[in-house]
Design a protein around this motif. Structure first.
Motif, short mmCIF file in Angstrom:
data_model
loop_
_atom_site.label_atom_id
_atom_site.label_comp_id
_atom_site.label_asym_id
_atom_site.label_seq_id
_atom_site.Cartn_x
_atom_site.Cartn_y
_atom_site.Cartn_z
N ASP A 27 8.00 -20.39 12.22
CA ASP A 27 7.64 -21.60 12.95
C ASP A 27 7.11 -21.21 14.33
O ASP A 27 6.18 -21.82 14.85
CB ASP A 27 8.88 -22.50 13.14
CG ASP A 27 9.59 -22.77 11.82
OD1 ASP A 27 8.92 -23.22 10.89
OD2 ASP A 27 10.80 -22.49 11.73
N LYS A 28 7.73 -20.18 14.91
CA LYS A 28 7.39 -19.76 16.27
C LYS A 28 7.32 -18.24 16.33
O LYS A 28 8.05 -17.55 15.61
CB LYS A 28 8.48 -20.28 17.23
CG LYS A 28 8.22 -20.02 18.70
CD LYS A 28 9.36 -20.60 19.55
CE LYS A 28 9.16 -20.29 21.03
NZ LYS A 28 10.28 -20.77 21.85
N ILE A 29 6.43 -17.71 17.18
CA ILE A 29 6.27 -16.26 17.31
C ILE A 29 6.40 -15.87 18.78
O ILE A 29 5.84 -16.53 19.67
CB ILE A 29 4.91 -15.80 16.75
CG1 ILE A 29 4.83 -16.06 15.24
CG2 ILE A 29 4.67 -14.32 17.03
CD1 ILE A 29 3.48 -15.79 14.63
N VAL A 30 7.16 -14.81 19.01
CA VAL A 30 7.30 -14.22 20.35
C VAL A 30 6.62 -12.86 20.31
O VAL A 30 6.94 -12.03 19.47
CB VAL A 30 8.81 -14.05 20.71
CG1 VAL A 30 8.97 -13.22 21.97
CG2 VAL A 30 9.48 -15.40 20.87
N VAL A 31 5.66 -12.64 21.21
CA VAL A 31 4.94 -11.37 21.27
C VAL A 31 5.50 -10.56 22.44
O VAL A 31 5.49 -11.02 23.59
CB VAL A 31 3.42 -11.58 21.46
CG1 VAL A 31 2.69 -10.24 21.45
CG2 VAL A 31 2.86 -12.48 20.36
N MET A 32 5.99 -9.34 22.14
CA MET A 32 6.61 -8.50 23.18
C MET A 32 5.80 -7.23 23.40
O MET A 32 5.21 -6.68 22.47
CB MET A 32 8.04 -8.12 22.78
CG MET A 32 9.01 -9.27 22.79
SD MET A 32 10.73 -8.74 22.56
CE MET A 32 11.10 -8.00 24.17
N ILE B 51 8.22 -10.37 27.33
CA ILE B 51 7.51 -11.31 26.46
C ILE B 51 6.18 -11.64 27.14
O ILE B 51 6.16 -12.11 28.28
CB ILE B 51 8.34 -12.59 26.23
CG1 ILE B 51 9.59 -12.26 25.41
CG2 ILE B 51 7.51 -13.66 25.54
CD1 ILE B 51 10.55 -13.43 25.22
N VAL B 52 5.08 -11.40 26.43
CA VAL B 52 3.77 -11.66 27.02
C VAL B 52 3.17 -12.97 26.53
O VAL B 52 2.33 -13.57 27.21
CB VAL B 52 2.78 -10.49 26.78
CG1 VAL B 52 3.24 -9.24 27.50
CG2 VAL B 52 2.58 -10.21 25.29
N GLU B 53 3.61 -13.44 25.35
CA GLU B 53 3.09 -14.70 24.83
C GLU B 53 4.06 -15.27 23.80
O GLU B 53 4.66 -14.54 23.02
CB GLU B 53 1.71 -14.50 24.19
CG GLU B 53 1.03 -15.80 23.79
CD GLU B 53 -0.46 -15.63 23.44
OE1 GLU B 53 -1.11 -16.65 23.19
OE2 GLU B 53 -0.96 -14.48 23.42
N THR B 54 4.23 -16.59 23.81
CA THR B 54 5.01 -17.28 22.78
C THR B 54 4.23 -18.50 22.33
O THR B 54 3.49 -19.11 23.10
CB THR B 54 6.38 -17.76 23.30
OG1 THR B 54 6.19 -18.67 24.37
CG2 THR B 54 7.24 -16.61 23.77
N GLY B 55 4.42 -18.86 21.06
CA GLY B 55 3.73 -20.04 20.55
C GLY B 55 4.06 -20.26 19.09
O GLY B 55 4.77 -19.46 18.46
N THR B 56 3.55 -21.34 18.52
CA THR B 56 3.70 -21.57 17.09
C THR B 56 2.82 -20.56 16.36
O THR B 56 1.94 -19.93 16.96
CB THR B 56 3.26 -22.99 16.71
OG1 THR B 56 1.87 -23.13 17.01
CG2 THR B 56 4.07 -24.04 17.48
N SER B 57 3.01 -20.42 15.05
CA SER B 57 2.19 -19.49 14.27
C SER B 57 0.71 -19.82 14.42
O SER B 57 -0.12 -18.93 14.61
CB SER B 57 2.58 -19.55 12.79
OG SER B 57 3.83 -18.96 12.60
N ASP B 58 0.37 -21.11 14.35
CA ASP B 58 -1.04 -21.51 14.48
C ASP B 58 -1.61 -21.15 15.84
O ASP B 58 -2.75 -20.67 15.94
CB ASP B 58 -1.19 -23.02 14.24
CG ASP B 58 -1.08 -23.39 12.77
OD1 ASP B 58 -1.07 -22.45 11.93
OD2 ASP B 58 -0.99 -24.59 12.45
#
Length: 334
Positions: A224-229, A234-241
């Protein structure tokens, strides 16, 4: 909105080595709700697994949490003793480790290892634990479960061992399952089966899942949600879309460019991210990705940017977004 299950705020964790302090996590903040499937993605060394181990209270020596809080299901994890952690570890939160061959004990049978978890966390007797172990092996799709109970880890294939690890993790029907690179050592067909299995079990026992991986293909249809590390931040977070169709951080864009997809043209080369992963002993003062970013500005090396809120669910820490916002505001005044 469902209840918050996990809330991590400004988590800082360092490993104090003879060579110096390795800042493995630096102000990590995110939350997830009951029933969520959260993906944490990034290269090796970005802090994904350390985040998982800190939730489990399994940070290895010489690692130490030096700031921030971890609240899980009503517990303040970083204030708990080891005895208190043992009560919830495996019971309320479970983990599937990266390599099932090294995670399973080679001198105990599969049945022994599943029953141990059940007997530790429930009031079942040995006979009931054995029935539950059979039920779990059947649940995770292992054939001839009675036979498997008496076998040792080396007698099973990689896919079967991974299913056993999932069975052990699900023994007490945890609220949160952490899967640390659950498909790394498996071939593509088995990967798909394991992912499908985890999603089916999520619906059956209504649990939340954290998937930790460097493979964006794994999280594409699951999360549902992705955290990019990257570099412990953490550099970016958001939904999969949002992450897949409108990435805003240059590191996220780089990860996506380096993954093949069905729209890739014949003979078209994948674009790797140039440079080498960050030296965590001597990280830059600013954005950790700055030394590898082809759009790096002077300020990127000096200061870490604030998070730009792009939507209710999408945040990104990049000076380029601050620059765009400044230019748009200046343009509007003219």
């Amino acid at each position: 909105m469902s209840d918050v299950l996990l809330d991590i705020k400004n988590l800082r964790l360092s490993f104090f080595t003879p060579a110096g302090e390795v800042k493995a996590l630096n102000d990590v903040t995110f939350k997830m709700h009951e029933g969520d499937v959260l993906g944490i993605v990034g290269e090796s060394g970005s802090g994904k697994s350390v985040t998982a181990y800190s939730i489990m209270g399994l940070v290895p020596f010489p690692g130490k949490i030096i700031g921030g809080t971890i609240d899980f299901n009503g517990h303040r994890i970083n204030d708990m003793t080891e005895k208190q952690m043992r009560d919830i570890r495996g019971n309320e939160v479970s983990i599937i480790f990266q390599d099932p061959m090294t995670s399973l004990n080679p001198v105990y049978t599969i049945g022994n290892q599943i029953r141990e978890v059940i007997l530790l966390h429930t009031d079942m007797n040995k006979e009931q634990a054995n029935e539950r172990a059979l039920e779990l092996l059947t649940l995770v799709g292992i054939n001839e479960p009675e036979k498997r109970l008496n076998q040792y880890p080396h007698e099973l294939s990689g896919g079967m061992r991974q299913r056993v690890m999932i069975a052990i993790a699900l023994a007490c029907e945890p609220k949160l399952l952490i899967a640390d690179e659950p498909t790394t050592a498996l071939d593509v067909t088995i990967q798909a089966q394991i992912i499908e299995l985890m999603m089916e079990l999520k619906e059956k026992i209504n649990m939340s899942i954290i998937i930790i991986t460097h493979d964006l293909g794994v999280v594409a249809n699951m999360c549902d949600k992705i955290v990019v590390m990257y570099g412990g931040k953490i550099v970016e977070t958001g939904t999969s879309d949002e992450i897949f169709y409108s990435p805003r951080h240059e590191y996220t864009k780089g990860l996506l460019r380096s993954v093949p997809n069905l729209n890739t043209k014949s003979h078209e080369k994948l674009v790797p991210i140039e440079g080498t992963p960050l030296d965590m002993l001597n990280p830059p003062a600013g954005c950790p990705f700055a030394p590898r970013c082809d759009k790096c500005m002077k300020i990127c090396l000096r200061e870490m940017p604030e998070y730009s809120k792009l939507s209710d669910t999408h945040e990104c820490a990049c000076w380029l977004l601050q620059k765009e916002a400044f230019e748009a505001a200046a343009g509007g005044e003219n």
